[in-house]
Design a protein around this motif. Sequence first.
Motif, mmCIF file in Angstrom:
data_model
loop_
_atom_site.group_PDB
_atom_site.id
_atom_site.type_symbol
_atom_site.label_atom_id
_atom_site.label_comp_id
_atom_site.label_asym_id
_atom_site.label_seq_id
_atom_site.Cartn_x
_atom_site.Cartn_y
_atom_site.Cartn_z
ATOM 1 N N HIS A 24 0.824 -1.205 0.000
ATOM 2 C CA HIS A 24 0.000 0.000 0.000
ATOM 3 C C HIS A 24 0.861 1.259 0.000
ATOM 4 O O HIS A 24 2.090 1.194 -0.147
ATOM 5 N N ILE A 25 0.230 2.412 0.178
ATOM 6 C CA ILE A 25 0.949 3.678 0.034
ATOM 7 C C ILE A 25 2.076 3.823 1.059
ATOM 8 O O ILE A 25 3.098 4.442 0.768
ATOM 9 N N GLY A 26 1.907 3.230 2.253
ATOM 10 C CA GLY A 26 2.985 3.270 3.237
ATOM 11 C C GLY A 26 4.177 2.442 2.778
ATOM 12 O O GLY A 26 5.329 2.885 2.865
ATOM 13 N N HIS A 27 3.895 1.240 2.292
ATOM 14 C CA HIS A 27 4.960 0.397 1.741
ATOM 15 C C HIS A 27 5.638 1.078 0.560
ATOM 16 O O HIS A 27 6.870 1.043 0.423
ATOM 17 N N GLN A 28 4.828 1.674 -0.304
ATOM 18 C CA GLN A 28 5.372 2.284 -1.527
ATOM 19 C C GLN A 28 6.359 3.403 -1.197
ATOM 20 O O GLN A 28 7.332 3.612 -1.914
ATOM 21 N N GLY A 171 -16.728 -3.494 3.544
ATOM 22 C CA GLY A 171 -17.194 -3.247 2.178
ATOM 23 C C GLY A 171 -16.903 -1.851 1.670
ATOM 24 O O GLY A 171 -17.421 -1.443 0.633
ATOM 25 N N ASP A 172 -16.060 -1.102 2.376
ATOM 26 C CA ASP A 172 -15.749 0.270 1.969
ATOM 27 C C ASP A 172 -14.579 0.249 0.986
ATOM 28 O O ASP A 172 -13.428 0.503 1.343
ATOM 29 N N ASN A 177 -9.170 1.378 -1.438
ATOM 30 C CA ASN A 177 -8.391 1.733 -2.619
ATOM 31 C C ASN A 177 -7.542 2.983 -2.393
ATOM 32 O O ASN A 177 -6.431 3.099 -2.913
ATOM 33 N N ALA A 178 -8.070 3.913 -1.592
ATOM 34 C CA ALA A 178 -7.312 5.132 -1.294
ATOM 35 C C ALA A 178 -6.041 4.800 -0.518
ATOM 36 O O ALA A 178 -4.975 5.360 -0.778
ATOM 37 N N TYR A 179 -6.136 3.881 0.433
ATOM 38 C CA TYR A 179 -4.956 3.487 1.206
ATOM 39 C C TYR A 179 -4.012 2.604 0.395
ATOM 40 O O TYR A 179 -2.789 2.658 0.596
ATOM 41 N N LEU A 180 -4.560 1.800 -0.486
ATOM 42 C CA LEU A 180 -3.714 0.935 -1.311
ATOM 43 C C LEU A 180 -2.931 1.740 -2.350
ATOM 44 O O LEU A 180 -1.794 1.414 -2.680
ATOM 45 N N LEU A 273 -14.289 -1.356 -7.684
ATOM 46 C CA LEU A 273 -14.319 0.097 -7.837
ATOM 47 C C LEU A 273 -15.254 0.792 -6.861
ATOM 48 O O LEU A 273 -14.940 1.874 -6.358
ATOM 49 N N GLN A 274 -16.404 0.188 -6.615
ATOM 50 C CA GLN A 274 -17.395 0.857 -5.750
ATOM 51 C C GLN A 274 -18.413 -0.176 -5.271
ATOM 52 O O GLN A 274 -18.750 -1.108 -6.000
ATOM 53 N N ARG A 275 -18.885 -0.011 -4.051
ATOM 54 C CA ARG A 275 -19.910 -0.911 -3.523
ATOM 55 C C ARG A 275 -21.291 -0.396 -3.904
ATOM 56 O O ARG A 275 -21.559 0.816 -3.837
ATOM 57 N N LEU A 276 -22.159 -1.323 -4.284
ATOM 58 C CA LEU A 276 -23.524 -0.952 -4.636
ATOM 59 C C LEU A 276 -24.486 -1.121 -3.459
ATOM 60 O O LEU A 276 -25.241 -0.220 -3.131
ATOM 61 N N ARG A 277 -24.432 -2.293 -2.814
ATOM 62 C CA ARG A 277 -25.409 -2.577 -1.759
ATOM 63 C C ARG A 277 -25.039 -3.877 -1.054
ATOM 64 O O ARG A 277 -24.175 -4.630 -1.511
#
Length: 309
Positions: A24-28, A171-172, A177-180, A273-277
Amino acid sequence: MKILNKIEINQRSIVTIGTFDGVHIGHQKIISRLVNTAKQEGLKSAILTFFPHPRMVLQKDANIKLINTIDERYTILESLGLDYLLIKKFTKEFSRMGAEDFVKDILVDKLHAKKIIIGYDHRFGRNRNANIDDLKRFGDQYGFEVEEISAQDIDEVAVSSTKIRNALNEGDIIKANAYLGYNFMLNGTVVKGRKLGKQLGFPTANVHIKEDYKLIPKQGAYIVSSRIEGVLVYGMMNIGVNPTVSGERLSIEVHFINFNKDIYNKNIRIELLQRLRDEQKFESVEMLTTQLVEDKKALLSYISNKDNN
């Protein structure tokens, strides 16, 4: 990037050590420092990682779930400019290796390490009884430098990993994805299912993931994409047991839009990409179909907004 199961480099190297689950972004941030320093100092950049995960070996009952499979980790690391990825098979025997033996036999004799970038809280050797001060002492003895990763940076890595796992379990996907720093992915083989989706007018690809340690996000419906035979396709994926049609086993099914090729037995990568329900049990198959139509509208709206931005 060269991937080596034989732990040996015949060139002077700069090394960092860890499992790097998620990359993730920390590793990167740490890997970027490794790669840039290697270029500046004329060294080869290398990550020494372990597989299986130590907890899988030492704690047989540990129900550990990883953000990446080992193959996914390879792919992500390869994009970061590393020279070498070294995978040490983690065994109980290896876990008993003494700290100085690990330093001399692996870091010095086999990797020719001239510099180690490592976290301030890193522990190694049998029973994890050696720390960064011991590593610095060995560095003086064997002729390598130790660069310490600060508490702040290490905390960022730890917090990111925890937040990613929590976000996926909730499910967020957007937060995960923001942290990855990239889209969370599932890789698997398309297998034959009960073909219930086809009967509803929404044929699905049933995806089997062989790695039982792979973290699967919260059950529900998601917007996804995949690149199949070089073409980007979008779809809606359901993770769950299909309660409306008396399903019992967890399944991962994707309905791709504007796509009708036979992909049975093919390996595909799905990016979430995004959760629906949430997954729901509907009172009838007709009500399920109505919901699938609404899901498809949401998917088409997502694609339209993405294309316009």
